[in-house]
Design a protein around this motif. Structure first.
Motif, mmCIF file in Angstrom:
data_model
loop_
_atom_site.group_PDB
_atom_site.id
_atom_site.type_symbol
_atom_site.label_atom_id
_atom_site.label_comp_id
_atom_site.label_asym_id
_atom_site.label_seq_id
_atom_site.Cartn_x
_atom_site.Cartn_y
_atom_site.Cartn_z
ATOM 1 N N UNK A 218 0.863 -1.188 0.000
ATOM 2 C CA UNK A 218 0.000 0.000 0.000
ATOM 3 C C UNK A 218 0.892 1.228 0.000
ATOM 4 N N UNK A 219 0.345 2.352 -0.435
ATOM 5 C CA UNK A 219 1.146 3.572 -0.569
ATOM 6 C C UNK A 219 0.466 4.749 0.133
ATOM 7 N N UNK A 220 1.279 5.722 0.498
ATOM 8 C CA UNK A 220 0.748 7.020 0.941
ATOM 9 C C UNK A 220 1.587 8.080 0.238
ATOM 10 N N UNK A 221 0.981 8.728 -0.756
ATOM 11 C CA UNK A 221 1.711 9.633 -1.640
ATOM 12 C C UNK A 221 1.270 11.064 -1.424
ATOM 13 N N UNK A 222 2.236 11.971 -1.533
ATOM 14 C CA UNK A 222 1.864 13.376 -1.582
ATOM 15 C C UNK A 222 2.155 13.941 -2.971
ATOM 16 N N UNK A 223 3.396 14.294 -3.268
ATOM 17 C CA UNK A 223 3.670 15.022 -4.520
ATOM 18 C C UNK A 223 3.348 14.213 -5.771
ATOM 19 N N UNK A 224 3.418 12.892 -5.705
ATOM 20 C CA UNK A 224 3.143 12.079 -6.891
ATOM 21 C C UNK A 224 1.639 11.875 -7.110
ATOM 22 N N UNK B 153 -4.088 -8.912 -6.657
ATOM 23 C CA UNK B 153 -3.579 -9.985 -5.791
ATOM 24 C C UNK B 153 -2.648 -9.457 -4.700
ATOM 25 N N UNK B 154 -1.960 -8.346 -4.973
ATOM 26 C CA UNK B 154 -0.976 -7.869 -3.985
ATOM 27 C C UNK B 154 -1.093 -6.388 -3.655
ATOM 28 N N UNK B 155 -1.854 -5.615 -4.448
ATOM 29 C CA UNK B 155 -2.046 -4.199 -4.115
ATOM 30 C C UNK B 155 -3.328 -4.058 -3.304
ATOM 31 N N UNK B 156 -3.208 -3.527 -2.080
ATOM 32 C CA UNK B 156 -4.428 -3.308 -1.289
ATOM 33 C C UNK B 156 -5.040 -1.951 -1.602
ATOM 34 N N UNK B 157 -4.198 -0.941 -1.769
ATOM 35 C CA UNK B 157 -4.724 0.382 -2.051
ATOM 36 C C UNK B 157 -3.775 1.429 -1.546
ATOM 37 N N UNK B 158 -4.281 2.631 -1.316
ATOM 38 C CA UNK B 158 -3.378 3.677 -0.871
ATOM 39 C C UNK B 158 -4.110 4.946 -0.531
ATOM 40 N N UNK B 159 -3.319 5.881 -0.083
ATOM 41 C CA UNK B 159 -3.852 7.181 0.301
ATOM 42 C C UNK B 159 -3.084 8.225 -0.482
ATOM 43 N N UNK C 152 -4.068 0.227 6.040
ATOM 44 C CA UNK C 152 -4.605 -0.798 5.117
ATOM 45 C C UNK C 152 -4.313 -2.222 5.568
ATOM 46 N N UNK C 153 -3.349 -2.375 6.491
ATOM 47 C CA UNK C 153 -2.950 -3.725 6.890
ATOM 48 C C UNK C 153 -1.987 -4.389 5.922
ATOM 49 N N UNK C 154 -1.347 -3.600 5.034
ATOM 50 C CA UNK C 154 -0.418 -4.185 4.050
ATOM 51 C C UNK C 154 0.909 -4.551 4.700
ATOM 52 N N UNK C 155 1.621 -5.495 4.075
ATOM 53 C CA UNK C 155 2.953 -5.872 4.557
ATOM 54 C C UNK C 155 3.990 -4.803 4.234
ATOM 55 N N UNK C 156 3.868 -4.221 3.037
ATOM 56 C CA UNK C 156 4.843 -3.241 2.560
ATOM 57 C C UNK C 156 4.153 -1.884 2.431
#
Lengths: 429, 429
Positions: free
Chosen positions: B289-295, B311-317, B358-362
């Motif tokens: 999962x990701x948390x992005x600002x400028x991108x 299968x491996x992307x949960x989502x992001x903010x 999100x509960x993601x591993x990465x």
């Protein structure tokens, strides 16, 4: 007579598509702005014979100017200066002062990558300071100087403007090229055309063909206009170029389009839907947030493409997994269970969730089947539900089935999302 | 002798850059796969004279095949069939059976857009059923049939393969074109080249030039190889084509690159970093999962580009506003107050927040100054902090200052983010 130009984009990496050429079209627009007619862009490989054949072709076509991009780098396959010099009968000469200017830039790299081979850099600087005799040098923006190379002394033929490949070097350097006296002399006598663009959303291109037929039947002399239509990201663009004296003819054509396509014409001043949405948000003082599933962040990526978007974009959620739709975007898990993630209800709940989680005025929800897997008979690949909530009272929700690849579905859904936001902000239904 | 080909991409919308050409490079790769040499792609406007000049050029160059894309649509500026027919001395003839086949497709549009003008559609179908005498028809994928048009009877010259403009029509139609007997006869005698690609990340192109010089000095006959290097999205690609008998020479060059660039070589089998990250996540059973600002969501957009990424992307903010960084991604407001939003600490807190929310591993955190405004002396435009957290124990954090425009900064930061994820998943530092 209108001066004519050709463009030669060099580089096997462009020819084979590993890099998308941005220079040819950019230079084409700049030349048109100067009233120079452009009929061809030649994309050629790195072999000297390939570049030379393109120069021969343009010379035989009688063009006044050829602009080249690429092939000025430090590696052995960068041969443009040599090939152009040979073509114009002007042997390369070493310019020590230019080498020092290039070296000053190149040696700056040593501070970023201290392990670099200094000899290699010195050789690169020397190579980039070889200039065809009698050519003008355009100051380097990166490490590569540009060139304006006139035809052989006393002979006719095109003046060749040699520019570097990276757009961030080529574009600033163009300002110098435009002002260069050898270039100016080559395009003397240009007259400037008018150009107008109309953008429509939600109709097929064949409808414009019919509008043109009807206008012709009604006596509009379309032959005085150069009209091109194209379908891009679901939008139809009509671009018309004409000489200033054909203004009344263009006005008649413009009126015909406005009459037949009032409901789908959204731009007549070159603005994109992205710019219109930005302006509508800015002028109304509203903020926006998104909750995306199948588009994976592309809508927010597009909303933040414009400088200054932090004034009205708060952020968003990419709720790819259903657990994230519930835990982060606040969609009731029982709702997803009952109607499925790709549904009107979940699109609306995502739009509401985007608002409530971020505090934004406008919320956008998108959920769909991007494919290639995951489609069912009831919910096929390409089905996308979109919802826009403006405050608590106003909402627009749509579904659309988009043909094509996974990339097509995601890209088109993003565009449809922007148009839906536009309509919602304008208070349309 | 190796058969040679040229490509003509038609359309003023491509020439002026309103549409990016994807067909020229795609066809170039297909022709190379068939052992056909390609030296040029000509991008030309919609005027008949422009297309005809490109055909004349290729005929004069002695090519065996010319492929054209575009100009087969229903509007009046779609003239390719006519121009190619004239060039090959083959007048257009109406094929009633073909018109009915086109009509069957076109009339399907009526169910999607019931308001369409039926006469307009009928005229389009009739126009698209005009075929040069003696040409082969390639079955339409959309509404436009393709053509294979041989040279005039009894004369030498290139065979012209006429294909539609939309890539989703052109690409499936190419399978028929490849198998067409007139096309096969034109490219008889082709031999197939080998092609290899090496991808490196984090060094300038001049380093490869030096590696080539060293290999040459060590006696490797690089003239037997066609080596092209290019810098794309921060990655250096080295593509080498060679005849099968030069395999040992390529092996020596390949060894030289591996020796000098062991730490930056990340791909030797054509895989992209996107594919490698996907494979590393999939094979380790980890989610991201990701948390992005400028991108602004572009990293998650890229992670979800590949089919099956759910299968491996949960989502992001996308935490554009600082309030969203805190309220949604869980970054301590006092931390932002103390060290600023663009900082190592906030990048790490975003990576942690992406995981915990999100509960993601990465988890991946990105924060930076995309520009053009917002830069300071201490935190200039282009400064980006990136952090990747793998589980609770492992973390990689980097800063980078990216030159160029807002789009460059966002795009490059996305690529750097993917490489950082790759290194973290491989357990590298």
């Amino acid at each position: 007579m209108m001066p004519r130009a050709g463009i030669v984009v060099t580089g096997t990496e462009v020819l084979t598509g590993r890099v998308v050429d941005r220079n040819g079209p950019w230079l084409a627009e700049r030349l048109r702005d100067l009233g120079v007619d452009l009929a061809h862009i030649a994309v050629v490989g790195d072999r000297p014979g390939d570049v030379e054949a393109a120069l021969r072709f343009f010379a035989a076509e009688g063009v006044d100017v050829v602009c080249t991009s690429g092939g000025l780098g430090p590696t052995e396959d960068d041969l443009t200066a040599q090939v152009v010099g040979d073509f114009q009968g002007r042997p390369l000469e070493h310019q020590p002062a230019l080498e020092e200017r290039v070296w000053a830039v190149v040696s700056g790299l040593l501070s970023r990558w201290p392990g670099l081979d200094q000899d290699a850099l010195r050789q690169s600087a020397r190579k980039q300071a070889m200039v065809p005799r009698g050519a003008n040098v355009l100051d380097p923006v990166g490490t590569a100087p540009g060139l304006v190379v006139p035809p052989p002394d006393g002979a006719a033929g095109p003046t060749v403007v040699v520019l570097p490949g990276p757009p961030r070097e080529l574009q600033p350097m163009w300002r110098d090229a435009e002002a260069n006296p050898l270039f100016r002399a080559a395009i003397a006598g240009a007259t400037v055309y008018e150009q107008r663009m109309l953008r429509l959303f939600g109709i097929p291109e064949s409808e414009i063909a019919e509008t043109m037929r009807q206008a012709r039947d009604a006596g509009v002399d379309l032959d005085a206009l150069e009209i091109t239509t194209c379908l891009r990201r679901g939008e139809v663009e009509i671009v018309t170029r004409y000489e200033p004296q054909a203004a009344a003819t263009y006005a008649a054509f413009d009126a015909a389009v406005r009459e037949r396509h009032a409901d789908t014409l959204f731009s007549d001043d070159g603005t994109s839907v992205d710019q219109q949405v930005a302006e509508l948000l800015r002028s109304s003082g509203r903020t926006i947030a998104t909750a995306e599933s199948c588009t994976g962040g592309l809508l927010l990526g597009r909303l933040t493409e414009l400088a200054g978007s932090s004034d009205y974009v708060l952020g968003g959620i990419v709720a790819y997994a259903n657990a994230v739709k519930s835990a982060v975007a606040g969609v009731d898990p029982a709702l997803i269970e009952r109607v499925g993630a790709v549904s009107q209800e979940v699109a609306e709940a995502l739009a509401d969730g985007a608002r409530s989680v971020t505090g934004a005025d406008v919320g956008v929800g998108i959920t769909g089947v991007a494919g290639p897997g995951g489609g069912t008979e009831e919910k096929p690949v390409g089905l996308v539900w979109l919802s826009v909530a403006v405050g608590d009272a106003q909402r627009l929700t749509r579904s659309i089935t988009i043909p094509g690849s996974r990339a097509d579905v995601r890209d088109r859904a993003t565009t449809v999302g922007l148009h839906l936001v536009r309509r919602a902000l304008l208070g349309e239904s």
